[in-house]
Write an enzyme that holds these catalytic residues in place. Structure first.
Site, PDB file in Angstrom:
ATOM      1  N   GLN A  15      34.432  36.735  41.582  1.00 59.28           N
ATOM      2  CA  GLN A  15      34.711  36.887  40.268  1.00 59.28           C
ATOM      3  C   GLN A  15      36.487  36.844  40.109  1.00 59.28           C
ATOM      4  OE1 GLN A  15      31.838  40.253  39.851  1.00 59.28           O
ATOM      5  NE2 GLN A  15      31.751  39.574  37.874  1.00 59.28           N
ATOM      6  N   ASN A  16      37.103  37.021  40.941  1.00 62.22           N
ATOM      7  CA  ASN A  16      38.506  37.143  41.013  1.00 62.22           C
ATOM      8  C   ASN A  16      39.141  35.667  41.081  1.00 62.22           C
ATOM      9  OD1 ASN A  16      37.939  39.788  41.348  1.00 62.22           O
ATOM     10  ND2 ASN A  16      38.016  39.953  43.701  1.00 62.22           N
ATOM     11  N   VAL A  17      40.310  35.602  40.474  1.00 62.21           N
ATOM     12  CA  VAL A  17      41.045  34.471  40.130  1.00 62.21           C
ATOM     13  C   VAL A  17      42.471  34.525  40.821  1.00 62.21           C
ATOM     14  CG1 VAL A  17      40.216  34.221  37.788  1.00 62.21           C
ATOM     15  CG2 VAL A  17      42.222  35.328  38.259  1.00 62.21           C
ATOM     16  N   ASP A  18      42.517  35.400  41.836  1.00 59.37           N
ATOM     17  CA  ASP A  18      43.842  35.460  42.615  1.00 59.37           C
ATOM     18  C   ASP A  18      43.906  34.627  44.030  1.00 59.37           C
ATOM     19  OD1 ASP A  18      42.234  37.067  44.588  1.00 59.37           O
ATOM     20  OD2 ASP A  18      42.566  38.696  43.240  1.00 59.37           O
ATOM     21  N   HIS A  41      35.332  32.253  38.014  1.00 60.35           N
ATOM     22  CA  HIS A  41      36.202  32.394  36.860  1.00 60.35           C
ATOM     23  C   HIS A  41      37.492  31.506  37.225  1.00 60.35           C
ATOM     24  CE1 HIS A  41      34.005  36.645  35.800  1.00 60.35           C
ATOM     25  NE2 HIS A  41      33.376  35.469  35.405  1.00 60.35           N
ATOM     26  N   CYS A  67      50.990  17.206  31.020  1.00 58.54           N
ATOM     27  CA  CYS A  67      50.088  16.619  32.044  1.00 58.54           C
ATOM     28  C   CYS A  67      50.765  15.211  32.457  1.00 58.54           C
ATOM     29  CB  CYS A  67      48.530  16.460  31.465  1.00 58.54           C
ATOM     30  SG  CYS A  67      47.538  15.186  32.317  1.00 58.54           S
ATOM     31  N   GLY A  85      32.841  45.632  45.139  1.00 56.52           N
ATOM     32  CA  GLY A  85      33.809  45.713  44.401  1.00 56.52           C
ATOM     33  C   GLY A  85      33.519  45.244  42.986  1.00 56.52           C
ATOM     34  N   ASN A 141      30.846  49.914  47.135  1.00 61.16           N
ATOM     35  CA  ASN A 141      31.726  50.050  45.800  1.00 61.16           C
ATOM     36  C   ASN A 141      32.212  51.792  45.745  1.00 61.16           C
ATOM     37  OD1 ASN A 141      32.576  48.509  43.456  1.00 61.16           O
ATOM     38  ND2 ASN A 141      31.523  50.020  42.207  1.00 61.16           N
ATOM     39  N   ALA A 169      36.036  48.102  49.927  1.00 63.68           N
ATOM     40  CA  ALA A 169      35.929  47.173  50.911  1.00 63.68           C
ATOM     41  C   ALA A 169      36.718  47.292  52.147  1.00 63.68           C
ATOM     42  CB  ALA A 169      36.007  46.096  50.061  1.00 63.68           C
TER      43      ALA A 169
HETATM   44 ZN   LIG Z   1      46.067  15.145  30.748  1.00 65.17          ZN
END
Ligand SMILES: [Zn+2]
Length: 252
Positions: free
Chosen positions: A105-108, A123, A151, A191, A217, A235
């Site tokens: 679920q982490n975006v890092d 995500h 873009c 986590g 957790n 963790a």
């Molecule tokens: Zn575009």
């Protein structure tokens, strides 16, 4: 420091015999690397905004510069972080089992940085950029003073490739995550508060299909009473201990 939870032999046996291990990770493992959650990153001048003003398609249409700069700020926070022993242990575990699916679920992007290969990002990833109009990932764009940049294909505004409030999860990622939860022998929830849908349903799907389930957790969650093993701790402590128990003698 609290004592590490006991890792029971039947968990080690299941891990040695597993053909497919699936893992779901949430913000807890990122926090151990010093990556703040969305809310915790809202410090200083960001504190006055509601999350809906920073992370929705409507917010981006209204004020694309503000939203872009919010993600620039968070990209800066992530750039200072490094994978922790929990991330590294998961990458090592992937090398030891026939099939391994890491759902995050982490975006890092810290799992990939640690060496994990089969990663499903539910995500998105804030290090990645896509075109707001075309939803197509864009790797490079001409340097200009435009904020956000444009873009190179269609001239539309560029945005972070993350899932905003009110947006659907990427369908292929969600389908792959469900498939993994339903076909694994062993499922780890690490986590994660086990509260945010649809990710929260994944461990329950694994339970329904008869997989052994393990929660790692710091605190109890709604999932805790349902799992085979609940291992209390970080963790970064529990996963290396699990790897060590799996291989009691150094192979070299
Ligand atoms: Zn575009």
């Amino acid at each position: 420091m609290a004592a590490l939870p006991e890792i029971l032999p039947d968990l080690l046996d299941a891990l040695r015999a597993a053909r497919h291990v699936a893992v779901l990770t949430g913000s807890g493992i990122s926090a151990e690397s010093g990556v703040p959650t969305f809310r915790d990153a809202q410090t200083g001048l960001w504190a006055k905004y509601r999350p809906e003003e920073l992370a929705t398609p409507e917010a981006f249409r209204r004020n694309p510069r503000l939203v872009w700069e919010w993600y620039e700020w968070r990209r800066g926070l992530v750039a200072k972080a490094a994978p922790n022993p929990g991330h590294l242990a998961l990458a090592e575990l992937e090398r030891r089992v026939p099939r391994f699916t890491l759902i995050t679920q982490n975006v890092d992007g810290l799992h990939q940085q640690a060496g994990s290969r089969n990663v499903i990002e539910l995500h998105g990833n804030l290090r990645r950029t896509k075109c707001f109009d075309e939803s197509r990932v864009v790797d490079t764009w001409p340097a200009t003073d435009d904020v956000p940049p444009r873009c190179p294909r269609c001239g539309g505004l560029l945005r972070p490739d993350v899932v905003w409030f009110g947006e659907a999860l990427p369908q292929s990622a969600l389908a792959a995550a469900i498939e993994a939860a339903q076909t694994c022998d062993l499922f780890f929830a690490i986590g994660t508060s086990a509260l945010v849908q649809p990710a929260a349903s994944l461990p329950f799907q694994a339970i329904q299909r008869g997989a052994m389930t393990v929660e790692i957790n710091a605190d109890a969650t709604p999932l805790t009473p349902r799992v085979t093993h609940a291992l209390r701790g970080s963790a970064g402590e529990v996963l290396p201990a699990l790897l060590k128990a799996l291989t009691p003698y150094p192979l070299s």
